[in-house]
Each structure stands twice: as C-alpha cells, then as structure tokens.
Design a protein around this motif. Structure first.
Motif, mmCIF file in Angstrom:
data_model
loop_
_atom_site.group_PDB
_atom_site.id
_atom_site.type_symbol
_atom_site.label_atom_id
_atom_site.label_comp_id
_atom_site.label_asym_id
_atom_site.label_seq_id
_atom_site.Cartn_x
_atom_site.Cartn_y
_atom_site.Cartn_z
ATOM 1 N N VAL A 2 5.046 -51.523 -19.677
ATOM 2 C CA VAL A 2 5.514 -52.652 -18.862
ATOM 3 C C VAL A 2 4.339 -53.526 -18.439
ATOM 4 O O VAL A 2 4.414 -54.764 -18.495
ATOM 5 C CB VAL A 2 6.294 -52.131 -17.632
ATOM 6 N N GLY A 3 3.238 -52.907 -18.017
ATOM 7 C CA GLY A 3 2.061 -53.689 -17.640
ATOM 8 C C GLY A 3 1.529 -54.496 -18.804
ATOM 9 O O GLY A 3 1.185 -55.680 -18.655
ATOM 10 N N ALA A 4 1.473 -53.883 -19.995
ATOM 11 C CA ALA A 4 1.004 -54.597 -21.182
ATOM 12 C C ALA A 4 1.936 -55.760 -21.519
ATOM 13 O O ALA A 4 1.490 -56.877 -21.805
ATOM 14 C CB ALA A 4 0.925 -53.628 -22.365
ATOM 15 N N SER B 83 -1.993 -52.682 -18.833
ATOM 16 C CA SER B 83 -1.640 -51.255 -18.828
ATOM 17 C C SER B 83 -2.410 -50.499 -17.759
ATOM 18 O O SER B 83 -1.828 -49.724 -16.977
ATOM 19 C CB SER B 83 -1.913 -50.651 -20.206
ATOM 20 N N VAL B 84 -3.716 -50.711 -17.700
ATOM 21 C CA VAL B 84 -4.544 -50.020 -16.703
ATOM 22 C C VAL B 84 -4.082 -50.386 -15.292
ATOM 23 O O VAL B 84 -3.948 -49.516 -14.413
ATOM 24 C CB VAL B 84 -6.034 -50.381 -16.897
ATOM 25 N N PHE B 85 -3.829 -51.673 -15.079
ATOM 26 C CA PHE B 85 -3.438 -52.147 -13.744
ATOM 27 C C PHE B 85 -2.154 -51.467 -13.275
ATOM 28 O O PHE B 85 -2.093 -50.920 -12.166
ATOM 29 C CB PHE B 85 -3.259 -53.659 -13.775
ATOM 30 N N LEU B 86 -1.117 -51.469 -14.107
ATOM 31 C CA LEU B 86 0.166 -50.938 -13.644
ATOM 32 C C LEU B 86 0.162 -49.415 -13.556
ATOM 33 O O LEU B 86 0.878 -48.842 -12.728
ATOM 34 C CB LEU B 86 1.307 -51.414 -14.550
ATOM 35 N N VAL B 87 -0.643 -48.753 -14.372
ATOM 36 C CA VAL B 87 -0.767 -47.294 -14.248
ATOM 37 C C VAL B 87 -1.289 -46.923 -12.863
ATOM 38 O O VAL B 87 -0.761 -46.016 -12.197
ATOM 39 C CB VAL B 87 -1.692 -46.736 -15.351
ATOM 40 N N TRP B 88 -2.302 -47.661 -12.380
ATOM 41 C CA TRP B 88 -2.877 -47.336 -11.078
ATOM 42 C C TRP B 88 -2.020 -47.838 -9.922
ATOM 43 O O TRP B 88 -2.000 -47.201 -8.848
ATOM 44 C CB TRP B 88 -4.306 -47.876 -10.971
#
Length: 336
Positions: A75-77, A296-301
């Motif tokens: 979703v972030g990507a 991707s990194v942003f929404l994972v965190w």
C-alpha cells in the motif's frame, strides 16, 4: 558515477526495507524477539532451523504480522507511486490521491457495497466498486477543473478537495441511514487500517502495484515532458490529454484496489515523492523506483507505531498518516 550512485541508493533502500520488515514483525501488543522472528521466517520460507519457539509466536508472526507487513509495504509503495505521477500530470506539488478526491470516491464505493449491495460477484465486488468510485470521482474533478480545454493545477486541487468533501458526505449519510451494526465495520474504510491482511488477499494488491509500476515506468518520458510544461509536451509530439487520461485511469485502478483492502490512507502520496525528488531528482525512470521503496519503508514503520502506541488496541493507520501528512502539508505551504 551518477548511475553507480543511483544503484547504491537503490541497494541501500532495498536493504533498509528488508531490515525494516524483519524488525517490524517483533513489535505489537505481544513482543517477539527479533532472533525468533528471523528463525520463524527462515523455517517457513526455506525449512531451515530447529523449531524452538512457541506455537503462539509462530501464529502471531507468520499468520498475522507477516501478511500485515507485506500489505503495508504494498500500500505504501502504491500510494507513493500514484502521488508521484499525479503531481507530474497536474504539475502541482500538492497533488495526492487523497486530496484529489480519488480516495474518497473509492471509499464511497466500498461503503455502498458493504452496507447495501453485498458481495455480488464474490471477493472482486469490493475492489471493482472501489475502482468505479475512484474513477467517477476523478472524472468529476477533471470535468469541473477544466476550463476551455485546459487543466489548471490550482483549480484541479481546489476541485479535488471539494469533490472529496462531497463524496465523504455521501458516505457519512449512508452510514447514518444504514444498519448501525454494519456501520461500525465500515469505519475501517473511513479511517484506514491493515487489519484485514491475510495471505490469500495479497495477490491482487501485489499484482496491481507491480503492473502499475511497469506501466508508469513505460510512460516515464511523457511524464517528464508534462512535468516540464504543456508546450514542451506539444513540442515533443505528445498528446497531453491522452497521457493524462491514461495516468488517471491507472491511478484510479490502483487506488480502488488499495482502498478496498486497506481503507482510506491519506498523504502518503503527498509526502514520499517530495522526499524522493530530493534524493534523485524529477526524472521519472529514476524517481518511481525510489518512491516505491520509500513508500514501503514509511508505511511499514507507521504501522508499527499504530500497533504499539495504544496497545493492545490498534490505532487506525489513516489517523497516523493524516497527522504526519498534515504537518508536512503545512510545511510545503509555508515554503511555497
């Protein structure tokens, strides 16, 4: 040298994403040590290692958190990718699927299905309804914002905000008039979250994001031309209207699929492309892969924060992104 730096940046972001994904699996109301997480992943993926963890830890990591983490990364990507191309075709640094009404239209479609239609054609009913809502919302915004056949970026943003309010008002009215027991379930789409993540649901968003990335990378040259201005696009022999229509269609399809699974998550597409441009510039062949990794990194965190801040309850992830994105939006407005 530039290509080497870009390759190193992609490798660094890929490594950061991999590390983030593994570490994030340990956080939540029930903490799992990172070494246990890593051994569970190796065992499930490759059959390595001796099973020396509890069944509960395996269930939490493999069946609950891994699908949720993968959905968050997808979703972030996807949202970062959509935001980057919308900012290019509208030539507006504040363009975002949330601010242009696309997310609200998709949310309205999902609400209609959940409260009044039901799964008429199975699991595909919700993504199709969300896509139709996103597409109709985008078409309304384009129709209202166009003046004498031209699309002005300022009018587009204002029309997007206005249409977004109308769509959300319609969704709220349906919630008010509908079954109050079902309405509580619909709040998931209103606030955004990754709680519906299951292994069997990941194939559709994964295919959508991958296909969207490939199609938009193939349109990198037209996107660069549109970013430079309408006259530049005409000089290069491009039909700006057709390019915009294709981009809006791809963006609406991706938004519809993502919203149908994760709900309304705003401002990711606003923030991430600006950070990516600071790293690699505005050339879209280089920009889009960086947006995918950063998103991707942003929404994972952000999801880690949503799971831990008010544990054992989950904070709606849309609330967290709205708070961060609102501050980012204010900063952009003050700067520009």
């Amino acid at each position: 040298m530039i290509n080497r730096r870009y390759a190193l940046l992609l490798c660094a972001l890929g490594a950061l994403l991999l590390v983030s994904c593994v570490i994030s699996l340990g956080f939540g109301s029930a903490r799992v040590p990172v070494d246990v997480v890593w051994r569970i992943l190796l065992n499930k993926a490759f059959g390595f290692g001796e099973v020396n963890w509890s069944t509960g830890q395996e269930h939490i990591v493999w069946l609950i958190r891994v699908p949720r983490m993968l959905l968050g990364a997808l979703v972030g990507a996807g949202l970062a990718l959509i935001g980057a191309v919308l900012q290019a075709v509208t030539r507006n640094p504040l363009a975002d699927p949330h601010l242009l009404g696309v997310t609200s239209g998709a949310t309205l479609g999902a609400v209609i299905v959940v409260l009044h239609v039901g799964e008429v054609i199975g699991l595909l009913t919700l993504p199709i309804a969300a896509f139709i809502g996103a597409m109709l919302s985008m078409l309304v915004v384009l129709a209202v914002a166009s003046r004498n056949g031209r699309l002005e970026s300022d009018r587009l943003l204002l029309c997007g905000v206005a249409v977004s309010f109308v769509m959300m008002a319609a969704a709220n009215l349906l919630l008010f008039l509908g079954d109050h027991r079902a309405a509580s379930a619909v709040m998931f789409w209103m606030l955004g979250g990754l709680g519906l993540a299951r292994w069997e649901l990941l194939a559709i968003p994964a295919a959508t994001v991958l296909l969207g990335l490939l199609l938009l990378l193939g349109m990198a040259r037209p996107l660069n031309a549109l970013m430079a201005g309408e006259q530049t696009a005409v000089t290069l022999g491009l039909n700006a209207r057709n390019v915009r229509l294709k981009v809006f269609l791809i963006a609406s399809l991706m938004t519809g699929v993502l919203v149908s699974i994760s709900g309304s998550i705003g401002f990711v597409g606003l923030m991430v492309p600006h950070i990516a441009r600071r790293l690699v510039g505005a050339e879209h062949r280089r920009l889009l892969p960086v947006c995918v990794l950063l998103g991707s990194v942003f929404l994972v965190w952000v999801d880690v924060a949503a799971r831990t801040l008010i544990a054992p309850e989950d904070l709606p992830i849309g609330v967290a992104t709205a708070a961060i994105g609102g501050l980012f939006f204010i900063g952009l407005m003050r700067k520009r």
